[in-house]
Design an enzyme around this catalytic site. Sequence first.
Site, PDB file in Angstrom:
ATOM      1  N   ASP A 225       0.812  -1.227   0.000  1.00 31.97           N
ATOM      2  CA  ASP A 225       0.000   0.000   0.000  1.00 31.97           C
ATOM      3  C   ASP A 225       0.838   1.266   0.000  1.00 31.97           C
ATOM      4  O   ASP A 225       0.350   2.340   0.397  1.00 31.97           O
ATOM      5  CB  ASP A 225      -0.933   0.011   1.222  1.00 31.97           C
ATOM      6  CG  ASP A 225      -2.230  -0.718   0.937  1.00 31.97           C
ATOM      7  OD1 ASP A 225      -2.599  -0.855  -0.254  1.00 31.97           O
ATOM      8  OD2 ASP A 225      -2.883  -1.152   1.905  1.00 31.97           O
ATOM      9  N   LYS A 228      -0.397   4.679  -1.066  1.00 29.22           N
ATOM     10  CA  LYS A 228      -1.328   5.475  -0.249  1.00 29.22           C
ATOM     11  C   LYS A 228      -0.664   6.717   0.331  1.00 29.22           C
ATOM     12  O   LYS A 228      -1.353   7.635   0.778  1.00 29.22           O
ATOM     13  CB  LYS A 228      -1.907   4.611   0.880  1.00 29.22           C
ATOM     14  CG  LYS A 228      -2.998   3.673   0.391  1.00 29.22           C
ATOM     15  CD  LYS A 228      -3.674   2.969   1.556  1.00 29.22           C
ATOM     16  CE  LYS A 228      -4.796   2.069   1.042  1.00 29.22           C
ATOM     17  NZ  LYS A 228      -5.335   1.226   2.108  1.00 29.22           N
ATOM     18  N   HIS A 280      -4.770  -5.307  -5.925  1.00 29.99           N
ATOM     19  CA  HIS A 280      -6.234  -5.129  -6.014  1.00 29.99           C
ATOM     20  C   HIS A 280      -6.784  -5.628  -7.339  1.00 29.99           C
ATOM     21  O   HIS A 280      -7.958  -5.385  -7.657  1.00 29.99           O
ATOM     22  CB  HIS A 280      -6.606  -3.651  -5.815  1.00 29.99           C
ATOM     23  CG  HIS A 280      -6.451  -3.188  -4.400  1.00 29.99           C
ATOM     24  ND1 HIS A 280      -7.249  -3.645  -3.366  1.00 29.99           N
ATOM     25  CD2 HIS A 280      -5.568  -2.333  -3.825  1.00 29.99           C
ATOM     26  CE1 HIS A 280      -6.865  -3.085  -2.226  1.00 29.99           C
ATOM     27  NE2 HIS A 280      -5.835  -2.280  -2.484  1.00 29.99           N
TER      28      HIS A 280
END
Length: 364
Positions: A225, A228, A280
């Site tokens: 991630d 982010k 994802h």
Amino acid sequence: MEEMLQRIQKISKLIQVMMNICLLIFGFFIPVGLFVAFMPGFTDKDLSEVHTKIVDSANLLPINIVNNIFGETHLELQITLAGIFIVILAGIFVYCVFEMKRIFKKMSASRTPFTMETSAAFKKLSIKTLPICLFSTLLGAAVFLTIRLFAYVFEYGSYLQGKADETNRIQEEMIMSFAEITENKSEQTGKHVRRVAEYSRIMAEEMGLGEDKAKIIRLASTMHDIGKLLIPSEILEKPARLTDEEFAIIKKHPGYGGDLLKNVEGEVMGLAKTVALEHHERPDGRGYPEGLKQGDLSIEGQIVAVADVYDALTSKRSYKQAWDEKDAYNEILKGRGTQFNEAVVDAFEKAYAEINKVRQELQE
Ligand SMILES: [Fe+2]
Ligand SMILES: [Fe+2]
């Protein structure tokens, strides 16, 4: 006269036996003791010290042994060994002095001159004794040097291994710290990173990818991630469901992660980039950001995808409660072949007991 010669012969033989015993101790037990004594302290020596010791070992003839015994590591054991050796030598010396004193006292009492026969007997004995003593000394020195040389080879190997381990540990700590910064920004805690990493490792091992590969996946997964960092905090920390526009921004984080890691090199970082880009995505092509299908996705990315969703479901977020672990487990199984890779879900199912154990151990 005859009696005196016999006595000299007896003492000479005794000295010879004692000397050989000493040389045996000298040649075998002290090197073995030193070898054992030096073994545990190998890893914390620096390169120059190891080199110095290798050079020193070349001078390690018995004449230098006491210097070596009083080395800086494991002093107590070395002093004990040296002490035993010195006591044996001192015992022989004292015995010899007393015997010689007795012989000379007897010689002067009987007024017998130190004849040619006596001298010849000494000479004969020396000729027999000297080669044995010399041979034992050389044998002891050879055994000693060989053992020491092996010890240094091990020491050098341990030193290099220690350095490699240290570099890997520092790299791992840096990656984990960086990943934790990302997770803190996205309102989760560092334990999410650690749990995803462990779940990924367990599934990789279950799939037979091997322990080394599983470790690399574990490490690479911690940066899934990282993109982010480039998403505004107001969106990441919003304590309510996201609007479509906000969700569209969130969906950009895998691409941002790929961009952040695009210039990095090495196996772990290269895989970290793949995982950041693909975690994802879905095998049925309904994932984001690219909507790639099964054939275009890496197995590592798909492993982390399962680990990430399972942890997201079982964790509390500002906009939702944590799911019951059994419901989360069923949700993963339900996504087999559509949301998640079939082989990865099978591995998840088989290794679930271990995954669930890690989840409990690393709870917030
Ligand atoms: Fe993500
Ligand atoms: Fe995540």
